[in-house]
Design a protein around this motif. Structure first.
Motif, PDB file in Angstrom:
ATOM      1  N   PHE A 123      -2.812 -23.996 -10.392  1.00 27.00           N
ATOM      2  CA  PHE A 123      -4.015 -23.503 -11.055  1.00 27.00           C
ATOM      3  C   PHE A 123      -5.143 -23.259 -10.049  1.00 27.00           C
ATOM      4  CE2 PHE A 123      -1.569 -25.370 -14.349  1.00 27.00           C
ATOM      5  CZ  PHE A 123      -1.888 -24.691 -15.512  1.00 27.00           C
ATOM      6  N   SER A 124      -6.052 -22.391 -10.446  1.00 31.01           N
ATOM      7  CA  SER A 124      -7.250 -22.130  -9.650  1.00 31.01           C
ATOM      8  C   SER A 124      -8.459 -22.615 -10.426  1.00 31.01           C
ATOM      9  CB  SER A 124      -7.380 -20.632  -9.366  1.00 31.01           C
ATOM     10  OG  SER A 124      -8.562 -20.374  -8.631  1.00 31.01           O
ATOM     11  N   GLU A 125      -9.336 -23.320  -9.754  1.00 29.18           N
ATOM     12  CA  GLU A 125     -10.478 -23.936 -10.427  1.00 29.18           C
ATOM     13  C   GLU A 125     -11.738 -23.073 -10.308  1.00 29.18           C
ATOM     14  OE1 GLU A 125     -12.757 -28.296 -10.531  1.00 29.18           O
ATOM     15  OE2 GLU A 125     -11.004 -27.955  -9.259  1.00 29.18           O
ATOM     16  N   ASN A 126     -12.445 -22.959 -11.432  1.00 29.65           N
ATOM     17  CA  ASN A 126     -13.755 -22.306 -11.463  1.00 29.65           C
ATOM     18  C   ASN A 126     -13.741 -20.885 -10.899  1.00 29.65           C
ATOM     19  OD1 ASN A 126     -15.184 -24.418 -12.675  1.00 29.65           O
ATOM     20  ND2 ASN A 126     -15.343 -25.489 -10.734  1.00 29.65           N
ATOM     21  N   GLY A 127     -12.906 -20.052 -11.419  1.00 33.39           N
ATOM     22  CA  GLY A 127     -12.866 -18.650 -11.024  1.00 33.39           C
ATOM     23  C   GLY A 127     -12.946 -17.743 -12.235  1.00 33.39           C
ATOM     24  N   LYS A 128     -12.829 -16.429 -11.977  1.00 35.05           N
ATOM     25  CA  LYS A 128     -12.897 -15.446 -13.042  1.00 35.05           C
ATOM     26  C   LYS A 128     -11.808 -14.409 -12.847  1.00 35.05           C
ATOM     27  CE  LYS A 128     -16.193 -12.391 -15.404  1.00 35.05           C
ATOM     28  NZ  LYS A 128     -17.574 -11.850 -15.393  1.00 35.05           N
ATOM     29  N   LEU A 129     -11.093 -14.098 -13.931  1.00 28.76           N
ATOM     30  CA  LEU A 129     -10.006 -13.129 -13.841  1.00 28.76           C
ATOM     31  C   LEU A 129     -10.542 -11.712 -13.683  1.00 28.76           C
ATOM     32  CD1 LEU A 129      -7.339 -14.113 -16.528  1.00 28.76           C
ATOM     33  CD2 LEU A 129      -7.028 -14.025 -14.060  1.00 28.76           C
ATOM     34  N   ALA A 130      -9.865 -10.954 -12.842  1.00 22.57           N
ATOM     35  CA  ALA A 130     -10.190  -9.535 -12.686  1.00 22.57           C
ATOM     36  C   ALA A 130      -8.898  -8.788 -12.362  1.00 22.57           C
ATOM     37  CB  ALA A 130     -11.214  -9.320 -11.573  1.00 22.57           C
ATOM     38  N   VAL A 131      -8.890  -7.488 -12.655  1.00 19.17           N
ATOM     39  CA  VAL A 131      -7.764  -6.639 -12.292  1.00 19.17           C
ATOM     40  C   VAL A 131      -8.301  -5.547 -11.371  1.00 19.17           C
ATOM     41  CG1 VAL A 131      -8.038  -5.247 -14.380  1.00 19.17           C
ATOM     42  CG2 VAL A 131      -5.865  -5.232 -13.183  1.00 19.17           C
ATOM     43  N   LEU A 132      -7.484  -5.103 -10.416  1.00 18.23           N
ATOM     44  CA  LEU A 132      -7.949  -4.150  -9.417  1.00 18.23           C
ATOM     45  C   LEU A 132      -7.649  -2.716  -9.827  1.00 18.23           C
ATOM     46  CD1 LEU A 132      -6.876  -5.990  -6.159  1.00 18.23           C
ATOM     47  CD2 LEU A 132      -9.046  -6.101  -7.369  1.00 18.23           C
ATOM     48  N   LYS A 133      -8.673  -1.854  -9.744  1.00 18.94           N
ATOM     49  CA  LYS A 133      -8.451  -0.446 -10.085  1.00 18.94           C
ATOM     50  C   LYS A 133      -8.029   0.373  -8.868  1.00 18.94           C
ATOM     51  CE  LYS A 133     -13.378   0.822  -9.842  1.00 18.94           C
ATOM     52  NZ  LYS A 133     -14.512   1.364 -10.615  1.00 18.94           N
ATOM     53  N   GLY A 155      -3.787  -2.605 -10.047  1.00 19.40           N
ATOM     54  CA  GLY A 155      -3.179  -3.297 -11.174  1.00 19.40           C
ATOM     55  C   GLY A 155      -2.919  -4.763 -10.935  1.00 19.40           C
ATOM     56  N   ASN A 156      -3.051  -5.232  -9.676  1.00 23.29           N
ATOM     57  CA  ASN A 156      -2.898  -6.664  -9.413  1.00 23.29           C
ATOM     58  C   ASN A 156      -3.990  -7.457 -10.115  1.00 23.29           C
ATOM     59  OD1 ASN A 156      -1.649  -6.713  -5.953  1.00 23.29           O
ATOM     60  ND2 ASN A 156      -0.594  -6.463  -7.893  1.00 23.29           N
ATOM     61  N   GLN A 228      -5.640   3.156 -24.547  1.00 26.33           N
ATOM     62  CA  GLN A 228      -7.030   3.347 -24.129  1.00 26.33           C
ATOM     63  C   GLN A 228      -7.299   2.794 -22.735  1.00 26.33           C
ATOM     64  OE1 GLN A 228      -8.780   5.136 -26.322  1.00 26.33           O
ATOM     65  NE2 GLN A 228      -6.925   5.052 -27.583  1.00 26.33           N
ATOM     66  N   SER A 229      -6.332   2.053 -22.174  1.00 22.53           N
ATOM     67  CA  SER A 229      -6.539   1.439 -20.865  1.00 22.53           C
ATOM     68  C   SER A 229      -6.290   2.450 -19.749  1.00 22.53           C
ATOM     69  CB  SER A 229      -5.598   0.235 -20.690  1.00 22.53           C
ATOM     70  OG  SER A 229      -5.634  -0.236 -19.360  1.00 22.53           O
ATOM     71  N   GLY A 230      -7.107   2.413 -18.728  1.00 24.99           N
ATOM     72  CA  GLY A 230      -6.939   3.295 -17.575  1.00 24.99           C
ATOM     73  C   GLY A 230      -5.799   2.872 -16.674  1.00 24.99           C
ATOM     74  N   LEU A 231      -5.136   1.736 -17.006  1.00 23.81           N
ATOM     75  CA  LEU A 231      -4.037   1.238 -16.178  1.00 23.81           C
ATOM     76  C   LEU A 231      -2.677   1.439 -16.835  1.00 23.81           C
ATOM     77  CD1 LEU A 231      -5.682  -2.148 -15.072  1.00 23.81           C
ATOM     78  CD2 LEU A 231      -5.560  -0.031 -13.756  1.00 23.81           C
ATOM     79  N   ILE A 232      -2.618   2.134 -17.965  1.00 20.99           N
ATOM     80  CA  ILE A 232      -1.360   2.296 -18.685  1.00 20.99           C
ATOM     81  C   ILE A 232      -0.313   3.028 -17.848  1.00 20.99           C
ATOM     82  CG2 ILE A 232      -2.058   4.452 -19.799  1.00 20.99           C
ATOM     83  CD1 ILE A 232       0.061   1.618 -21.358  1.00 20.99           C
ATOM     84  N   ASP A 233      -0.753   3.866 -16.910  1.00 20.36           N
ATOM     85  CA  ASP A 233       0.214   4.612 -16.088  1.00 20.36           C
ATOM     86  C   ASP A 233       1.050   3.693 -15.201  1.00 20.36           C
ATOM     87  OD1 ASP A 233      -2.451   4.340 -14.745  1.00 20.36           O
ATOM     88  OD2 ASP A 233      -1.320   5.116 -13.039  1.00 20.36           O
ATOM     89  N   ILE A 234       0.495   2.531 -14.812  1.00 18.68           N
ATOM     90  CA  ILE A 234       1.249   1.580 -13.999  1.00 18.68           C
ATOM     91  C   ILE A 234       2.461   1.081 -14.776  1.00 18.68           C
ATOM     92  CG2 ILE A 234       1.166  -0.684 -12.882  1.00 18.68           C
ATOM     93  CD1 ILE A 234      -1.789  -0.218 -12.377  1.00 18.68           C
ATOM     94  N   VAL A 235       2.250   0.772 -16.048  1.00 13.80           N
ATOM     95  CA  VAL A 235       3.342   0.278 -16.895  1.00 13.80           C
ATOM     96  C   VAL A 235       4.355   1.390 -17.145  1.00 13.80           C
ATOM     97  CG1 VAL A 235       3.889  -0.927 -19.035  1.00 13.80           C
ATOM     98  CG2 VAL A 235       1.637  -1.227 -18.000  1.00 13.80           C
TER      99      VAL A 235
END
Length: 334
Positions: A123-133, A155-156, A228-235
Motif C-alpha cells: 500500500f501507499s500512504e497519504n497519496g492521490k490516484l491519478a491516470v496519465l493522459k 493510461g498508467n 465518454q472517457s478520453g482513454l477508451i481507445d487504450i482498452v
C-alpha cells in the motif's frame, strides 16, 4: 336561578381548563416524540456514515492487483476476509504490527466498515490516484539530470505522493515497479470516470489467462458510460491485440522455476489464488490465499473438473504448515 347560573358558569370554566390542559399535554407529547424521532434518525445517519473517509482520515491506496484482508497480522493462522483490488482506498486505523514472518502489517478499514490486517508494503500512504493522459519520463530526483531511462505510459495509474518540489511531483506505480519524480503535472488526470476505467483496464490485463483478459476488456468497451472517457481507445486497442505474445511472456516467467521443483510440488501461476477447505469453488470456504510463485507440497490429487471453461484436477496442498485445496488450472499442474 342565580345558583343554577353560577353552577353552569363554574362547569364551563372547569371544562375550558380541562381542554387547555389536554392541549398542553398533546403538544408536549408531540414535541417529545419529534425529538425522539429526530434523535433516532440522526443516530441512524451516523451509523451509515461511519465507514466513509474524510480528508482528515489517514488513507492508504492499494498498489497490487489483489491483496487479501485477514483477521490478524501475518499469514500463518490468519483467516481470509476479503480481497482488496488495485486502486482501492482504505483507512489506516493507526495500528501496526510485525508478524512472525518479520513483515509489518497494518490494521485498516474498508469503505463498507469491514476491519482487518494487510501487508504494509502493498500500500501507499497519504497519496492521490491519478491516470496519465500522456507518457511521462521518470527521474530519480527532481532534477532533469537524473533521468532513470524509463517512462510511465499513457493510461498508467499512479499514486501522486504528498511530496513536491515546485512543479515536480513524486509518484509510484503499480507494484512499486516504477517510482520517482515527474515534472509535467499537467498530464495528471483526476477525473473519476477516467480513473475507474483505468483501474478496470489494469485489472483486466492482470488476469491470468488471455481469455479472461479479453472478456473483461470487452465489458469495459461495451459499457456506454465509458464511451465518454478520453482513454477508451487504450482498452479498444488492447482488446484486439494479438494474444500470442501474452501467452509466451506468461510461460517464460516460470521456465526456471519448472526445473527446480519436484513432481510432488506445484507453484502458483496467478497473482492471487484462494485456498479452500474443500474442493468446491462455489462454497464460502476460503481459508487463506497464495501468491504468484509460491511453491506448495502436494498432499492429495483430487477430482478432475471443468470450471468456467477451465479444466483441471483439484489438489490438496501444504504451504508452510497451512493446508487446503487449490484448482490446478491456476498452478503449474495445469
Amino acid at each position: 336561578m342565580k345558583k343554577t347560573a353560577l353552577k353552569k358558569y363554574y362547569l364551563m370554566v372547569l371544562l375550558l381548563a380541562l381542554i387547555v390542559s389536554c392541549k398542553d399535554k398533546t403538544s408536549s407529547t408531540t414535541s417529545t416524540e419529534t425529538e425522539t424521532s429526530s434523535d433516532a434518525t440522526s443516530g441512524n445517519d451516523l451509523d451509515v456514515n461511519t465507514s466513509s473517509f474524510s480528508e482528515d482520515d489517514n488513507s492508504l491506496i492499494c498498489l497490487w492487483p489483489k491483496v487479501g484482508l485477514r483477521d490478524i497480522a501475518g499469514r500463518k493462522g490468519a483467516k481470509y476476509l476479503e480481497t482488496i483490488y488495485f486502486g482501492e482506498t482504505v483507512k489506516f486505523l493507526g495500528e501496526r504490527e510485525t508478524a512472525s514472518d518479520n513483515k509489518d502489517y497494518l490494521k485498516i478499514e474498508l469503505s463498507d466498515g469491514q476491519v482487518g490486517w494487510v501487508y504494509e508494503y502493498l500500500f501507499s500512504e497519504n497519496g492521490k490516484l491519478a491516470v496519465l493522459k500522456n507518457p511521462l519520463a521518470i527521474y530519480k530526483r527532481p532534477d532533469v539530470m537524473e533521468f532513470m531511462g524509463n517512462k510511465f505510459t499513457r493510461g498508467n495509474i499512479v499514486v501522486v505522493l504528498n511530496e513536491d518540489k515546485g512543479e515536480w511531483k513524486k509518484v509510484v506505480g503499480l507494484k512499486k515497479d516504477t517510482e520517482g519524480w515527474v515534472n509535467k503535472t499537467s498530464d495528471f488526470i483526476y477525473d473519476d470516470l477516467d480513473i475507474k476505467l483505468a483501474i478496470l483496464y489494469n485489472r483486466a490485463i492482470n488476469e491470468e489467462t488471455s481469455a479472461k483478459q479479453q472478456q473483461k476488456l470487452k465489458l469495459i468497451v461495451d459499457n456506454p458510460a465509458f464511451q465518454q472517457s478520453g482513454l477508451i481507445d487504450i482498452v479498444q486497442n488492447a482488446l484486439y491485440d494479438d494474444e500470442e505474445g501474452y501467452e509466451e511472456d506468461y510461460e517464460d516467467d516460470f521456465s526456471e522455476l519448472d526445473a527446480s521443483i519436484s513432481s510432488d510440488q506445484l507453484y502458483i501461476t496467478t497473482e492471487v489464488l484462494n485456498v479452500r477447505s474443500s474442493p468446491d469453488s462455489e462454497a464460502d470456504n476460503v481459508v487463506f490465499q497464495l501468491e504468484k510463485g509460491n511453491v506448495c507440497n502436494i498432499i492429495e490429487k483430487g477430482l478432475y473438473e471443468t470450471l468456467r471453461g477451465n479444466s483441471s484436477n483439484w489438489y490438496k496442498i501444504d504451504y508452510n504448515g497451512n493446508e487446503g485445496w487449490v484448482f490446478g488450472y491456476f498452478t503449474s499442474k495445469n
